[in-house]
Design an enzyme around this catalytic site. Structure first.
Site, PDB file in Angstrom:
ATOM      1  N   LYS A  53      38.444  39.573  38.792  1.00 21.96           N
ATOM      2  CA  LYS A  53      40.610  39.937  39.406  1.00 21.96           C
ATOM      3  C   LYS A  53      40.250  39.927  40.658  1.00 21.96           C
ATOM      4  O   LYS A  53      39.390  41.142  41.189  1.00 21.96           O
ATOM      5  CB  LYS A  53      41.035  41.099  38.536  1.00 21.96           C
ATOM      6  CG  LYS A  53      42.454  41.195  39.428  1.00 21.96           C
ATOM      7  CD  LYS A  53      42.949  42.182  37.508  1.00 21.96           C
ATOM      8  CE  LYS A  53      44.430  42.517  38.930  1.00 21.96           C
ATOM      9  NZ  LYS A  53      45.632  43.094  38.138  1.00 21.96           N
ATOM     10  N   ASP A 145      52.261  48.856  30.661  1.00 21.96           N
ATOM     11  CA  ASP A 145      53.279  47.144  30.296  1.00 21.96           C
ATOM     12  C   ASP A 145      51.894  47.284  29.239  1.00 21.96           C
ATOM     13  O   ASP A 145      51.495  45.680  29.045  1.00 21.96           O
ATOM     14  CB  ASP A 145      52.657  46.637  32.096  1.00 21.96           C
ATOM     15  CG  ASP A 145      53.380  45.055  32.101  1.00 21.96           C
ATOM     16  OD1 ASP A 145      54.468  45.323  31.095  1.00 21.96           O
ATOM     17  OD2 ASP A 145      53.106  44.028  32.774  1.00 21.96           O
TER      18      ASP A 145
END
Length: 306
Positions: A53, A145
């Site tokens: 990432k 989330d």
């Protein structure tokens, strides 16, 4: 405070990133995810596949690395991917960005898995996810989330894994990252304050979205309880989902225990139905629906919840 920096980073396939500090070289294979906080790439380190990432905003990398370090302290099955490396690299001659590397989970999103393997998988998946959420909540954080795309079923172990920790938030703070359809604020059934009930609401919507009669993202209906009535294939689960939507569960363990009871009740009904239909035969009745297929996975189910 929200950063004004656009976080996504464009890397090309076969591009190499060499860490400035740890000197590891990663070969980019392809983009596997992109969102409001950065880009995730499948990369190769030696003979190993990893997830990398990278973000234009270094504070994103710092925050998520801290979350992954915290989750690594949990005993037993890890919550989220394992953190492998943190470093900086030049992606162009003059552009240096921070990145981190984590375990690559070769998994299938919950929606695709259930569509292929059947609704009976909702029970073992639920037991695993709710156990992981309970562990996270005990540490004083919520996942935030929670959505089917962030619940992967590992193809090798068939274990449910939570991925993408960008939404993990400490209790009693504002939710900074969420997906509209799984947010209780969108449905006017609560605020966006981080508490366990927020995650349980979102997971309830995840289960609801598995019903082929329900199209969460396409519905114009803003009353979630009316949408719940459309979930004909999940009729046995409707009381549990309704409680999750109303915020009746204080802990993930409470919701899990009620799902366990539903599972046992459905198993008993299916057993009785089998005996009535084929009292002298030893094969499963070919009927359609959640209750009729649940016994097929009873042994598998108890394997997963141990």
């Amino acid at each position: 405070m929200t950063s004004s920096i656009h976080p996504t980073v464009r890397l090309t396939n076969h591009q190499q990133l060499k860490g400035i500090w740890n000197k590891r070289t990663y070969t980019i294979l392809r983009l596997i995810g992109e969102g409001a906080r950065g880009s995730i790439y499948l990369a190769q380190l030696g003979n190993r596949h990893v997830a990398l990432k990278i973000s234009q905003d270094s504070s994103v990398i710092t925050a998520e690395v801290n979350v992954l370090k915290m989750l690594k302290k949990v005993q037993g099955q890890p919550l989220g991917p394992l953190l492998l490396d943190v470093d900086d690299a030049y992606i162009t001659q003059n552009t240096k960005l921070a990145f981190y590397v984590m375990e690559y989970i070769d998994g299938v999103p919950m929606t695709k898995w259930v569509a292929k393997e059947g609704l009976s998988w909702l029970f073992p998946i639920s037991f695993q996810v709710l156990k992981q959420l309970h562990q996270l909540h005990q540490m004083g954080y919520i996942y935030g989330d929670l959505k089917p795309d962030n619940i992967l079923i590992d193809q090798r172990t068939q274990q449910a894994r939570l991925v993408d920790v960008g939404g993990v938030t400490a209790f009693n703070r504002s939710i900074r990252e969420y997906t509209t359809w799984y947010d209780r604020g969108y449905w006017k059934l609560g605020d966006r304050r981080s508490e366990p009930k927020y995650d349980l609401f979102a997971f309830g919507v995840c289960l609801l979205s598995m019903d082929p009669n329900v199209k969460i993202q396409n519905t114009k209906e803003r009353d979630l309880l009316k949408v719940l009535n459309q979930a004909k294939s999940l009729k046995p689960l409707q009381p549990v989902l309704k409680r999750a939507f109303n915020g009746d569960y204080n802990t993930a363990i409470e919701m899990r225990k009620e799902l366990e009871q539903v599972n046992l009740q459905q198993a008993k009904k299916a057993k009785v139905q089998k005996q009535k239909t084929h009292p002298k035969l030893h094969f499963w009745p070919e009927t359609i629906g959640l209750s009729s297929i649940i016994l097929v996975h009873v042994a598998l189910l108890y394997y997963f919840i141990l």
